[in-house]
Design a protein around this motif. Sequence first.
Motif, PDB file in Angstrom:
ATOM      1  N   GLU A  41       0.873  -1.180   0.000  1.00 19.37           N
ATOM      2  CA  GLU A  41       0.000   0.000   0.000  1.00 19.37           C
ATOM      3  C   GLU A  41       0.904   1.221   0.000  1.00 19.37           C
ATOM      4  OE1 GLU A  41      -3.136   0.721  -0.291  1.00 19.37           O
ATOM      5  OE2 GLU A  41      -4.105  -1.215  -0.046  1.00 19.37           O
ATOM      6  N   PHE A  42       0.320   2.366  -0.304  1.00 16.23           N
ATOM      7  CA  PHE A  42       1.078   3.616  -0.381  1.00 16.23           C
ATOM      8  C   PHE A  42       0.498   4.618   0.611  1.00 16.23           C
ATOM      9  CE2 PHE A  42       1.779   1.364  -4.247  1.00 16.23           C
ATOM     10  CZ  PHE A  42       3.096   1.613  -4.568  1.00 16.23           C
ATOM     11  N   TYR A  43       1.411   5.267   1.367  1.00 15.58           N
ATOM     12  CA  TYR A  43       1.003   6.198   2.425  1.00 15.58           C
ATOM     13  C   TYR A  43       1.954   7.385   2.467  1.00 15.58           C
ATOM     14  CZ  TYR A  43      -1.830   2.369   4.233  1.00 15.58           C
ATOM     15  OH  TYR A  43      -2.757   1.375   4.366  1.00 15.58           O
ATOM     16  N   GLY A  44       1.505   8.438   3.117  1.00 21.81           N
ATOM     17  CA  GLY A  44       2.352   9.598   3.361  1.00 21.81           C
ATOM     18  C   GLY A  44       2.635  10.386   2.098  1.00 21.81           C
ATOM     19  N   TYR A  45       3.749  11.101   2.121  1.00 19.77           N
ATOM     20  CA  TYR A  45       4.137  11.924   0.989  1.00 19.77           C
ATOM     21  C   TYR A  45       5.652  11.982   0.894  1.00 19.77           C
ATOM     22  CZ  TYR A  45       4.896  15.848  -2.100  1.00 19.77           C
ATOM     23  OH  TYR A  45       5.326  16.630  -3.138  1.00 19.77           O
ATOM     24  N   SER A  46       6.165  11.807  -0.308  1.00 17.53           N
ATOM     25  CA  SER A  46       7.582  11.947  -0.596  1.00 17.53           C
ATOM     26  C   SER A  46       7.772  13.099  -1.566  1.00 17.53           C
ATOM     27  CB  SER A  46       8.119  10.656  -1.237  1.00 17.53           C
ATOM     28  OG  SER A  46       9.374  10.888  -1.849  1.00 17.53           O
ATOM     29  N   GLY A  47       8.518  14.112  -1.144  1.00 19.85           N
ATOM     30  CA  GLY A  47       8.841  15.217  -2.030  1.00 19.85           C
ATOM     31  C   GLY A  47       9.769  14.795  -3.154  1.00 19.85           C
ATOM     32  N   ILE A  48      10.534  13.725  -2.918  1.00 22.12           N
ATOM     33  CA  ILE A  48      11.438  13.211  -3.952  1.00 22.12           C
ATOM     34  C   ILE A  48      10.638  12.720  -5.157  1.00 22.12           C
ATOM     35  CG2 ILE A  48      13.102  11.385  -4.485  1.00 22.12           C
ATOM     36  CD1 ILE A  48      14.006  11.625  -1.518  1.00 22.12           C
ATOM     37  N   TRP A  49       9.484  12.081  -4.891  1.00 17.74           N
ATOM     38  CA  TRP A  49       8.661  11.484  -5.951  1.00 17.74           C
ATOM     39  C   TRP A  49       7.305  12.169  -6.121  1.00 17.74           C
ATOM     40  CZ3 TRP A  49      10.475   8.309  -9.521  1.00 17.74           C
ATOM     41  CH2 TRP A  49      11.651   7.615  -9.251  1.00 17.74           C
ATOM     42  N   ASP A  50       6.985  13.160  -5.323  1.00 18.71           N
ATOM     43  CA  ASP A  50       5.712  13.885  -5.379  1.00 18.71           C
ATOM     44  C   ASP A  50       4.513  12.934  -5.271  1.00 18.71           C
ATOM     45  OD1 ASP A  50       4.016  16.087  -5.483  1.00 18.71           O
ATOM     46  OD2 ASP A  50       3.932  16.093  -7.676  1.00 18.71           O
ATOM     47  N   GLY A  51       4.538  12.118  -4.240  1.00 23.64           N
ATOM     48  CA  GLY A  51       3.429  11.203  -3.999  1.00 23.64           C
ATOM     49  C   GLY A  51       3.721  10.303  -2.812  1.00 23.64           C
ATOM     50  N   ALA A  52       2.801   9.395  -2.570  1.00 23.02           N
ATOM     51  CA  ALA A  52       2.934   8.471  -1.441  1.00 23.02           C
ATOM     52  C   ALA A  52       4.038   7.447  -1.699  1.00 23.02           C
ATOM     53  CB  ALA A  52       1.605   7.773  -1.192  1.00 23.02           C
ATOM     54  N   GLN A  53       4.539   6.847  -0.599  1.00 28.80           N
ATOM     55  CA  GLN A  53       5.568   5.815  -0.687  1.00 28.80           C
ATOM     56  C   GLN A  53       5.005   4.484  -0.197  1.00 28.80           C
ATOM     57  OE1 GLN A  53       8.740   8.069   1.462  1.00 28.80           O
ATOM     58  NE2 GLN A  53       9.977   7.234  -0.201  1.00 28.80           N
ATOM     59  N   GLU A  54       5.658   3.418  -0.649  1.00 27.03           N
ATOM     60  CA  GLU A  54       5.176   2.072  -0.369  1.00 27.03           C
ATOM     61  C   GLU A  54       5.521   1.593   1.033  1.00 27.03           C
ATOM     62  OE1 GLU A  54       9.390   1.319  -1.202  1.00 27.03           O
ATOM     63  OE2 GLU A  54       7.948   2.652  -2.116  1.00 27.03           O
ATOM     64  N   PRO A 123      -2.363   7.741  -3.316  1.00 22.61           N
ATOM     65  CA  PRO A 123      -1.707   7.225  -4.518  1.00 22.61           C
ATOM     66  C   PRO A 123      -0.260   7.700  -4.632  1.00 22.61           C
ATOM     67  CG  PRO A 123      -3.190   8.997  -5.106  1.00 22.61           C
ATOM     68  CD  PRO A 123      -3.380   8.751  -3.629  1.00 22.61           C
ATOM     69  N   PRO A 124       0.583   6.850  -5.192  1.00 17.80           N
ATOM     70  CA  PRO A 124       1.948   7.286  -5.515  1.00 17.80           C
ATOM     71  C   PRO A 124       1.912   8.069  -6.819  1.00 17.80           C
ATOM     72  CG  PRO A 124       1.639   5.040  -6.239  1.00 17.80           C
ATOM     73  CD  PRO A 124       0.364   5.445  -5.537  1.00 17.80           C
ATOM     74  N   LEU A 129       5.623   4.764  -9.286  1.00 17.89           N
ATOM     75  CA  LEU A 129       5.158   3.399  -9.522  1.00 17.89           C
ATOM     76  C   LEU A 129       5.858   2.799 -10.737  1.00 17.89           C
ATOM     77  CD1 LEU A 129       3.314   1.132  -8.535  1.00 17.89           C
ATOM     78  CD2 LEU A 129       1.610   1.962 -10.159  1.00 17.89           C
ATOM     79  N   ASN A 130       6.064   3.585 -11.786  1.00 16.34           N
ATOM     80  CA  ASN A 130       6.779   3.084 -12.960  1.00 16.34           C
ATOM     81  C   ASN A 130       8.207   2.677 -12.610  1.00 16.34           C
ATOM     82  OD1 ASN A 130       4.558   3.441 -14.615  1.00 16.34           O
ATOM     83  ND2 ASN A 130       5.259   5.399 -15.437  1.00 16.34           N
ATOM     84  N   PHE A 131       8.848   3.417 -11.686  1.00 21.76           N
ATOM     85  CA  PHE A 131      10.205   3.085 -11.243  1.00 21.76           C
ATOM     86  C   PHE A 131      10.214   1.762 -10.482  1.00 21.76           C
ATOM     87  CE2 PHE A 131      13.965   3.681  -8.471  1.00 21.76           C
ATOM     88  CZ  PHE A 131      14.918   3.926  -9.445  1.00 21.76           C
ATOM     89  N   ILE A 132       9.206   1.560  -9.641  1.00 20.88           N
ATOM     90  CA  ILE A 132       9.079   0.288  -8.908  1.00 20.88           C
ATOM     91  C   ILE A 132       8.848  -0.861  -9.885  1.00 20.88           C
ATOM     92  CG2 ILE A 132       7.620  -1.003  -7.292  1.00 20.88           C
ATOM     93  CD1 ILE A 132       7.212   1.683  -5.778  1.00 20.88           C
ATOM     94  N   VAL A 133       7.947  -0.663 -10.835  1.00 21.73           N
ATOM     95  CA  VAL A 133       7.652  -1.702 -11.833  1.00 21.73           C
ATOM     96  C   VAL A 133       8.901  -2.001 -12.670  1.00 21.73           C
ATOM     97  CG1 VAL A 133       6.319  -2.196 -13.928  1.00 21.73           C
ATOM     98  CG2 VAL A 133       5.171  -1.287 -11.893  1.00 21.73           C
ATOM     99  N   ALA A 157       3.158  13.273 -11.328  1.00 26.93           N
ATOM    100  CA  ALA A 157       3.925  14.216 -10.513  1.00 26.93           C
ATOM    101  C   ALA A 157       3.719  15.623 -11.069  1.00 26.93           C
ATOM    102  CB  ALA A 157       5.406  13.849 -10.513  1.00 26.93           C
ATOM    103  N   SER A 158       3.683  16.613 -10.193  1.00 27.68           N
ATOM    104  CA  SER A 158       3.466  17.992 -10.621  1.00 27.68           C
ATOM    105  C   SER A 158       4.777  18.713 -10.952  1.00 27.68           C
ATOM    106  CB  SER A 158       2.694  18.769  -9.554  1.00 27.68           C
ATOM    107  OG  SER A 158       3.422  18.796  -8.348  1.00 27.68           O
ATOM    108  N   TYR A 159       5.909  18.008 -10.793  1.00 31.63           N
ATOM    109  CA  TYR A 159       7.215  18.545 -11.154  1.00 31.63           C
ATOM    110  C   TYR A 159       8.102  17.377 -11.550  1.00 31.63           C
ATOM    111  CZ  TYR A 159       7.792  17.421  -6.166  1.00 31.63           C
ATOM    112  OH  TYR A 159       7.778  16.801  -4.949  1.00 31.63           O
ATOM    113  N   THR A 160       9.278  17.671 -12.054  1.00 30.88           N
ATOM    114  CA  THR A 160      10.192  16.634 -12.518  1.00 30.88           C
ATOM    115  C   THR A 160      10.704  15.824 -11.326  1.00 30.88           C
ATOM    116  OG1 THR A 160      10.874  18.024 -14.355  1.00 30.88           O
ATOM    117  CG2 THR A 160      12.310  16.176 -13.806  1.00 30.88           C
ATOM    118  N   VAL A 161      10.494  14.521 -11.395  1.00 33.35           N
ATOM    119  CA  VAL A 161      10.939  13.610 -10.342  1.00 33.35           C
ATOM    120  C   VAL A 161      11.816  12.520 -10.956  1.00 33.35           C
ATOM    121  CG1 VAL A 161       8.960  14.031  -8.828  1.00 33.35           C
ATOM    122  CG2 VAL A 161       8.823  12.223 -10.527  1.00 33.35           C
TER     123      VAL A 161
END
Length: 181
Positions: A41-54, A123-124, A129-133, A157-161
């Motif tokens: 599952e994905f929770y929280g927020y990562s500024g590195i990826w602009d979304g939740a982390q696994e 959601p991540p 998610l593409n990086f994980i896949v 992502a709303s910016y380059t990650v």
Amino acid sequence: MKEITHYYFAYGSNMNLAQIKQRCLSPKVLGIACLPGYKVEFYGYSGIWDGAQETVIPDRQSEVWGVLYELQFFDCESLDEYHDVRIDGTGPYFHYPVEVINREQGTIEAMIYKKNILQAAKPPSMEYLNFIVQGAKEQGLPEAYIKLLQTEKTTPASYTVPIVQKSKLSYMNVTCDACDQ
């Protein structure tokens, strides 16, 4: 003196060989493995990826596939620093002992990084998610599991990650590939 090694089960972005080699000096891939009774599952927020982390959460009907690494003590310390693991347990991730099953159906005790605070699932980023896949494909995880990962809801992502974070190795400007020469 015998070196102390640890087994680490990566089920997220650390499945990518290029990434784990940036974070660790000598990660040894032991192969793919399965963690029964859990799901990603994905929770929280990562500024590195602009979304939740696994993270993994208990689910008797599910299983998580990933990569089993053998790490030296200093590699574990490096990953702990990256994941902001703290001795007092206040960091975003903590060590969590699990038993994984390798391809030969052998049970191995390993460590994972598990999120400390979950709250509501989020959601991540699509890029994360593409990086994980990508790592799952690179390591040869089962196709059915990869397809399951690809069904996760994402947001662009709303910016380059990713935003590159400095590591202990970054000052040397080398990866483990350079160490083998």
